[in-house]
Design an enzyme around this catalytic site. Structure first.
Site, PDB file in Angstrom:
ATOM      1  N   HIS A  52       0.838  -1.204   0.000  1.00 37.44           N
ATOM      2  CA  HIS A  52       0.000   0.000   0.000  1.00 37.44           C
ATOM      3  C   HIS A  52       0.880   1.264   0.000  1.00 37.44           C
ATOM      4  O   HIS A  52       0.713   2.152  -0.829  1.00 37.44           O
ATOM      5  CB  HIS A  52      -0.896  -0.064   1.248  1.00 37.44           C
ATOM      6  CG  HIS A  52      -1.728   1.147   1.488  1.00 37.44           C
ATOM      7  ND1 HIS A  52      -3.093   1.139   1.396  1.00 37.44           N
ATOM      8  CD2 HIS A  52      -1.404   2.418   1.823  1.00 37.44           C
ATOM      9  CE1 HIS A  52      -3.564   2.341   1.658  1.00 37.44           C
ATOM     10  NE2 HIS A  52      -2.563   3.131   1.923  1.00 37.44           N
ATOM     11  N   GLU A  53       1.858   1.272   0.908  1.00 41.07           N
ATOM     12  CA  GLU A  53       2.711   2.455   1.021  1.00 41.07           C
ATOM     13  C   GLU A  53       3.626   2.620  -0.189  1.00 41.07           C
ATOM     14  O   GLU A  53       3.880   3.726  -0.639  1.00 41.07           O
ATOM     15  CB  GLU A  53       3.556   2.380   2.295  1.00 41.07           C
ATOM     16  CG  GLU A  53       2.784   2.678   3.542  1.00 41.07           C
ATOM     17  CD  GLU A  53       1.913   3.911   3.436  1.00 41.07           C
ATOM     18  OE1 GLU A  53       2.399   4.965   2.979  1.00 41.07           O
ATOM     19  OE2 GLU A  53       0.728   3.814   3.787  1.00 41.07           O
ATOM     20  N   HIS A  56       1.939   4.560  -2.842  1.00 43.63           N
ATOM     21  CA  HIS A  56       2.009   6.020  -2.634  1.00 43.63           C
ATOM     22  C   HIS A  56       3.372   6.550  -3.086  1.00 43.63           C
ATOM     23  O   HIS A  56       3.482   7.543  -3.788  1.00 43.63           O
ATOM     24  CB  HIS A  56       1.873   6.367  -1.149  1.00 43.63           C
ATOM     25  CG  HIS A  56       0.505   6.208  -0.577  1.00 43.63           C
ATOM     26  ND1 HIS A  56      -0.597   6.826  -1.099  1.00 43.63           N
ATOM     27  CD2 HIS A  56       0.064   5.526   0.509  1.00 43.63           C
ATOM     28  CE1 HIS A  56      -1.660   6.514  -0.366  1.00 43.63           C
ATOM     29  NE2 HIS A  56      -1.289   5.721   0.615  1.00 43.63           N
ATOM     30  N   ASP A 156      -5.854   8.843   3.743  1.00 41.46           N
ATOM     31  CA  ASP A 156      -5.785   8.922   2.278  1.00 41.46           C
ATOM     32  C   ASP A 156      -7.062   9.510   1.664  1.00 41.46           C
ATOM     33  O   ASP A 156      -7.002  10.381   0.806  1.00 41.46           O
ATOM     34  CB  ASP A 156      -5.573   7.521   1.690  1.00 41.46           C
ATOM     35  CG  ASP A 156      -4.210   6.974   2.028  1.00 41.46           C
ATOM     36  OD1 ASP A 156      -3.319   7.781   2.358  1.00 41.46           O
ATOM     37  OD2 ASP A 156      -4.033   5.747   1.966  1.00 41.46           O
TER      38      ASP A 156
HETATM   39 ZN   LIG Z   1      -2.276   5.166   2.370  1.00 40.48          ZN
END
Ligand SMILES: [Zn+2]
Length: 354
Positions: A52-53, A56, A156
């Site tokens: 997930h990170e 980003h 987010d």
């Molecule tokens: Zn996030």
């Protein structure tokens, strides 16, 4: 004290594990003994938070932002990006990349588990837990994606909301609305956590969201207010400088007299550099009168009158200097003024009270 530990890196981005995550892993290990099902789930959660990170961070890099590190918390991670983009369309794309990755992973796992165990379809429709690893990991990712999409700034979803809004209205107004919404969600989360004890973790998340929203609001308001302030608006035109031939004792006197921590070095009206307090302090007091300024390492940094003080402030923080000479754009060896960190913090205070 450090609260996170480096555990590895991906594409040159250091990945750190926050102590709360470590404690969670240990706690679950002990609690789930001798059945380690939940423990495996938590280990996978950790892996999915990394994905997930990284999503980003990869988008952030794509837009040219430097990613300092990724810190993993149980409810998600934080990608520490050098500066928050003030370009709304970049911001919401960066923010949405994480939850989207979680959702894609989740639905892919769900599809695979349904292919293998078609009987789960009834459980899927009832949102039930099956106790099947593949299936529960799918649910975990989908939950991670959906939870992070809640428009509770600074999560987010809140950033996506602000970015999309800021494409239509002023950035500062969009932030204000996003922050209101974030605070409301924060309060609702705390209430839900108290009303339904099985969701007690929401109390912590709610507090985190509420405080985060307030802090980010203040930061954005200040940055927006300061973004319009130019160096020439706050610089001093009175310049106290030292000559390269002067001794270090004399240079220190000039610093004290001007109440600066660093001093400009100028020779016949030509800018030579900045001699810093830190460098001077490295020299023993009894040796200072024998040494001349030109024997010291000088920092050759300067700013222009029409630059934003936000940008210049970043340079000053990075270079650990308290003052920066302002030079003529046409003639960069000619000093026209000096900008001090004190003047910048005064401007901060003023914009905060406005
Ligand atoms: Zn996030």
């Amino acid at each position: 004290m450090r609260y996170s530990f480096k555990i590895g890196s991906a594409w040159g981005i250091p990945i750190e594990l926050h102590i709360t995550f470590l404690l969670l892993i240990i706690a679950v290990f002990i609690l789930s003994y001798p059945h380690f099902y939940l423990f495996f789930i938590i280990l996978f959660l950790f892996l999915f938070v990394v994905f997930h990170e990284l999503a980003h961070s990869v988008v952030a890099r794509h837009y040219g932002f430097k990613v300092r590190k990724i810190v993993l918390y149980p409810i998600g991670g934080v990608s520490e990006i050098e500066e928050i983009p003030d370009n709304p369309s970049q911001e919401w794309r960066m923010a949405v990349a994480g939850p989207l990755t979680s959702l894609v992973l989740g639905f892919a796992l769900l599809a695979v588990s349904l292919l293998i165990y078609p009987q789960f379809i009834t459980a899927v429709l009832a949102f039930a837990v099956t106790g099947n690893l593949l299936f529960d990991l799918a649910t975990l990712n989908i939950s991670l994606g959906l939870f992070n999409l809640i428009p509770a700034f600074p999560m987010d979803g809140g950033r996506v909301f602000r970015g999309l809004l800021a494409e239509r209205i002023r950035y500062s107004d969009a932030t204000r609305y996003a922050v209101y919404l974030g605070k409301i969600f924060g309060i609702v989360m705390v209430l839900v956590g108290f009303l339904f004890p099985s969701y007690f973790l929401l109390i912590l998340v709610g507090i985190f969201v509420y405080i985060g929203a307030s802090e980010e609001a203040e930061q954005t308001i200040i940055s927006t207010a300061l973004a319009g302030v130019r160096v020439k608006d706050v610089m001093q035109s009175e310049i106290g400088s030292v000559n390269p031939q002067q001794s270090l004792t004399e240079a220190l006197e000039v610093m004290f007299k001007n109440r600066y921590h660093d001093a400009l070095v100028e020779k016949d009206g030509i800018f030579q550099g900045v001699v810093t307090w830190n460098e001077l302090m490295k020299i023993k007091p009894e040796e200072r009168s024998a040494l001349r300024v030109e024997q010291m390492p000088l920092k050759n940094i300067s700013a222009y009158e029409d630059e934003s003080i936000l940008e210049v402030n970043k340079i000053m923080i990075r270079e650990k200097i308290d003052l920066i000479p302002v030079v003529d754009k046409q003639n960069p060896t000619k000093i026209v003024g000096v900008l001090t960190s004190e003047a910048i913090s005064n401007a901060y205070e003023k914009s905060k009270n406005r």
